[in-house]
Design a protein around this motif. Structure first.
Motif, short mmCIF file in Angstrom:
data_model
loop_
_atom_site.label_atom_id
_atom_site.label_comp_id
_atom_site.label_asym_id
_atom_site.label_seq_id
_atom_site.Cartn_x
_atom_site.Cartn_y
_atom_site.Cartn_z
N ALA A 1 34.90 31.75 29.90
CA ALA A 1 34.48 31.62 31.30
C ALA A 1 35.65 31.16 32.17
CB ALA A 1 33.31 30.64 31.39
N GLU A 2 36.44 30.22 31.66
CA GLU A 2 37.60 29.76 32.42
C GLU A 2 38.62 30.87 32.61
OE1 GLU A 2 38.99 26.41 30.24
OE2 GLU A 2 37.47 25.04 31.05
N GLN A 3 38.85 31.66 31.55
CA GLN A 3 39.80 32.77 31.65
C GLN A 3 39.30 33.79 32.67
OE1 GLN A 3 40.19 34.24 27.68
NE2 GLN A 3 41.32 32.45 26.94
N ALA A 4 38.00 34.08 32.66
CA ALA A 4 37.44 35.04 33.61
C ALA A 4 37.59 34.53 35.03
CB ALA A 4 35.98 35.31 33.28
N PHE A 5 37.34 33.25 35.23
CA PHE A 5 37.46 32.66 36.57
C PHE A 5 38.89 32.73 37.07
CE2 PHE A 5 38.07 29.10 39.50
CZ PHE A 5 37.01 29.29 40.38
N ASP A 6 39.83 32.40 36.20
CA ASP A 6 41.23 32.40 36.59
C ASP A 6 41.76 33.81 36.85
OD1 ASP A 6 41.29 29.65 36.38
OD2 ASP A 6 42.11 29.65 34.33
N ALA A 7 41.15 34.80 36.20
CA ALA A 7 41.62 36.19 36.33
C ALA A 7 40.74 37.01 37.25
CB ALA A 7 41.69 36.84 34.95
N ALA A 8 39.93 36.37 38.07
CA ALA A 8 38.98 37.09 38.94
C ALA A 8 39.72 38.06 39.86
CB ALA A 8 38.17 36.10 39.76
N ARG A 9 39.18 39.26 39.97
CA ARG A 9 39.75 40.27 40.85
C ARG A 9 38.67 41.29 41.20
NH1 ARG A 9 41.24 40.75 35.63
NH2 ARG A 9 41.43 42.79 34.61
N GLU A 10 38.94 42.08 42.21
CA GLU A 10 37.97 43.09 42.62
C GLU A 10 37.81 44.13 41.52
OE1 GLU A 10 38.81 44.83 46.36
OE2 GLU A 10 38.62 42.94 47.47
N ALA A 11 36.60 44.64 41.41
CA ALA A 11 36.34 45.64 40.37
C ALA A 11 35.24 46.59 40.83
CB ALA A 11 35.91 44.96 39.07
N ASP A 12 35.27 47.79 40.28
CA ASP A 12 34.22 48.77 40.50
C ASP A 12 33.35 48.84 39.26
OD1 ASP A 12 35.10 49.66 43.07
OD2 ASP A 12 36.71 50.76 42.07
N LEU A 13 32.05 49.11 39.46
CA LEU A 13 31.08 49.12 38.37
C LEU A 13 30.61 50.54 38.09
CD1 LEU A 13 29.08 47.78 36.37
CD2 LEU A 13 27.55 47.40 38.30
N PHE A 14 30.54 50.86 36.79
CA PHE A 14 30.01 52.15 36.32
C PHE A 14 29.01 51.86 35.20
CE2 PHE A 14 34.26 52.58 37.92
CZ PHE A 14 34.26 53.75 38.66
N THR A 15 27.85 52.49 35.25
CA THR A 15 26.82 52.19 34.25
C THR A 15 26.23 53.47 33.65
OG1 THR A 15 24.95 52.16 35.80
CG2 THR A 15 26.19 50.11 35.52
#
Length: 308
Positions: free
Chosen positions: A1-15
């Motif tokens: 969770a900490e790594q994800a928070f520190d590496a937060a960036r814009e992203a596009d979603l595909f499902t």
């Protein structure tokens, strides 16, 4: 969770959604109509394999979230491992070229990996079976990724709600004492009965309902994660997914804790572990029929809170 928070960036979603062949029911109904802990090829499973792939502005994978409704219990004993999800994630990371795959446990409370159930009984799984099971899932997911996922517009929402599932009529103090003193009962059930007697002797009113949380998270237009607090059996999958008219749904168990096994009403007369293990979780009696109405009602409340 900490790594994800520190590496937060814009992203596009595909499902997208594909199917998996891995789950096999472990509720074999015998000639008397009772469920035994045996492989049951004719038993219901939830074979949906939903995927959500996030990519950054350069088109590189940020995260792949996928869910399989099957117990990661291919090997038994007291070893700790990632079981088949670990193998599947490794293969998917290799395919995507990034360490980004995340497994979510679906509604697999009454299923095990098919690779150890080809016969009349479950066999003891080996780590080779773990590899086989993980490769089955990875291959199925990669096939869907190769076919292409649909771009999804952003729509973030999270909501939590609580259900109170009624229990069947509680045993009397004398019935609890009989179970406590019965040498043929499991030690754990005798200990549970003793604790119920102690609680009654302290003047407590034993609860006639259990709390089951429902957690909804919408991660994009028509893309939602729905989790129940318990070991949800496979038949909850279509109940949850069919509530919505379309899109991609991740029905999940084991969310925010594990209240107890969550069977469906149809299973109650068949008994079996998923119905009878309530005492292992401290509940004073088994669940009463009609739990489907509570889930449909809570899905409606979550939808009103924005989980669509």
């Amino acid at each position: 969770a900490e790594q994800a928070f520190d590496a937060a960036r814009e992203a596009d979603l595909f499902t997208g959604v594909t199917r998996t062949s891995l789950p096999l029911s472990r509720r074999k109904v015998d000639v008397n109509g009772y469920a035994q802990w045996l492989p049951s090829p004719e038993g219901p499973t939830y074979n949906s394999l939903p995927l959500a792939l996030f990519k950054d502005d350069d088109g590189k994978p940020v995260a792949l979230v996928y869910s399989v409704s099957c117990h990661p219990s291919t090997v038994g004993g007291h070893l700790i491992s990632a079981d088949y999800p670990g193998v599947a994630c490794e293969r998917l990371n290799e395919y995507l070229g990034a360490d980004c795959s995340l497994f979510l446990q679906g509604v697999g409370g009454d299923t095990k990996a098919r690779v150890i159930g080809n016969g009349e009984e479950w066999r003891s799984g080996k780590f080779g079976d773990v590899d086989d099971a993980g490769m089955i899932v990875a291959t199925e997911a990669i096939r869907a990724l190769d076919a292409g996922l649909a771009p999804i517009a952003p729509a973030l929402k999270c909501a939590l709600d609580q259900m109170r599932w009624p229990l069947q009529p509680l045993p009397t103090r004398a019935e609890f004492m009989h179970m406590r003193d019965n040498p043929q009962e499991f030690d754990l059930k005798r200990l549970w009965a003793e604790r119920m007697v102690q609680r009654m002797d302290r003047g407590e009113d034993l609860p006639d309902r259990v709390s089951v949380l429902a957690h909804g998270m919408q991660i994009g237009e028509g893309t939602r994660l729905l989790g129940l607090e318990g070991e949800a059996v496979a038949e909850w999958g279509p109940i949850i997914a069919d509530f919505y008219s379309g899109g991609v749904t991740f029905p999940m168990g084991y969310t925010d804790g594990t209240a107890l096994y969550l069977p469906v009403t149809r299973m109650l007369p068949e008994q079996g572990y998923e119905v009878e293990s309530y005492y292992e979780y401290g509940a004073p009696a088994a669940l009463a029929p009609g739990m489907e109405a509570h889930v449909l009602a809570v899905l409606g409340r979550l939808k009103a809170k924005g989980i669509k």
